[in-house]
Design a protein around this motif. Structure first.
Motif, PDB file in Angstrom:
ATOM      1  N   MET A 119       0.833  -1.208   0.000  1.00 37.47           N
ATOM      2  CA  MET A 119       0.000   0.000   0.000  1.00 37.47           C
ATOM      3  C   MET A 119       0.869   1.261   0.000  1.00 37.47           C
ATOM      4  O   MET A 119       0.570   2.226  -0.695  1.00 37.47           O
ATOM      5  CB  MET A 119      -0.954  -0.001   1.192  1.00 37.47           C
ATOM      6  N   LEU A 120       1.947   1.242   0.758  1.00 39.03           N
ATOM      7  CA  LEU A 120       2.852   2.387   0.786  1.00 39.03           C
ATOM      8  C   LEU A 120       3.512   2.585  -0.578  1.00 39.03           C
ATOM      9  O   LEU A 120       3.619   3.709  -1.069  1.00 39.03           O
ATOM     10  CB  LEU A 120       3.913   2.204   1.874  1.00 39.03           C
ATOM     11  N   GLU A 149       2.285   1.860  -3.438  1.00 36.60           N
ATOM     12  CA  GLU A 149       1.279   2.438  -4.337  1.00 36.60           C
ATOM     13  C   GLU A 149       1.145   3.937  -4.101  1.00 36.60           C
ATOM     14  O   GLU A 149       1.042   4.715  -5.052  1.00 36.60           O
ATOM     15  CB  GLU A 149      -0.057   1.724  -4.162  1.00 36.60           C
ATOM     16  N   LYS A 150       1.170   4.364  -2.828  1.00 32.79           N
ATOM     17  CA  LYS A 150       1.090   5.793  -2.513  1.00 32.79           C
ATOM     18  C   LYS A 150       2.284   6.547  -3.076  1.00 32.79           C
ATOM     19  O   LYS A 150       2.166   7.696  -3.490  1.00 32.79           O
ATOM     20  CB  LYS A 150       1.036   6.011  -1.000  1.00 32.79           C
ATOM     21  N   THR A 193       5.163   1.254  -7.807  1.00 35.33           N
ATOM     22  CA  THR A 193       4.591  -0.077  -7.945  1.00 35.33           C
ATOM     23  C   THR A 193       5.334  -0.864  -9.009  1.00 35.33           C
ATOM     24  O   THR A 193       5.865  -0.320  -9.964  1.00 35.33           O
ATOM     25  CB  THR A 193       3.104  -0.001  -8.316  1.00 35.33           C
TER      26      THR A 193
END
Length: 188
Positions: free
Chosen positions: A30-31, A33-34, A38
């Motif tokens: 998730m980090l 992606e932020k 990715t």
């Protein structure tokens, strides 16, 4: 933080804490992606995140992570920004590793067996300092990764680690240097 998650995932895998491993990997994903960092997950790593019970031993985890790292090197380092993110990963991982090991040593009562764990940390730290030195003098890189502060902090830790045989005082001095930096990383 991504480096902290990466270290924690490896630590969880070492002790076959499968749920904690999956949680760390999910948080790191998730980090990523932020951050816009990715990459397609390897099939094995995706399966581990979705079903951590697939991990049967540490070697399976280690082989999977080696594959992920190779893919990152082969396909992921295609810009200065991505390189800085990888350096930040390594830095977070080094800080978390030092924290976990020195805290474990202190909790064990500074036994000789636990003090010996610092040898592995010394090798990782030396490699990271060499990696940082490769980019020394590149003003854009140095600014992006907080080079001066990090190099000074890790240099101080490295100097403490050059002793032959660690003692309680050495570990406590390292802890005093590492703990505030870890706290700052976790506050991000």
């Amino acid at each position: 933080m991504a480096g902290v998650y990466t270290f924690d995932a490896g630590y969880a895998a070492l002790f076959m804490k499968k749920r904690e491993l999956a949680d760390s990997l999910k948080a790191r994903t998730m980090l990523n992606e932020k951050l816009g960092f990715t990459m397609p997950l390897s099939k094995k790593l995706k399966q581990f995140i979705e079903n951590p019970d697939r991990i049967q031993n540490y070697e399976i985890w280690s082989d999977t992570m080696a594959d992920v790292l190779q893919k990152l090197i082969d396909r992921g380092l295609d810009s200065d920004q991505r390189l800085c993110i990888v350096i930040n990963y390594f830095y977070g991982s080094i800080i978390e590793g030092m924290y976990v090991v020195t805290e474990s040593i202190a909790q064990s009562g500074y036994t000789p067996e636990m003090l010996a764990l610092m040898d592995h940390q010394a090798v990782r730290l030396s490699l990271f300092l060499k990696l940082l030195n490769v980019f020394r003098g590149d003003a854009t890189f140095e600014k992006a990764v907080g080079f001066d502060f990090r190099f000074r902090l890790l240099g101080q830790v490295h100097n403490l680690m050059l002793v032959n045989g660690f003692a309680r005082r050495d570990i406590d001095d390292i802890r005093r240097l590492i703990f505030p930096e870890r706290r700052a990383i976790l506050a991000i």
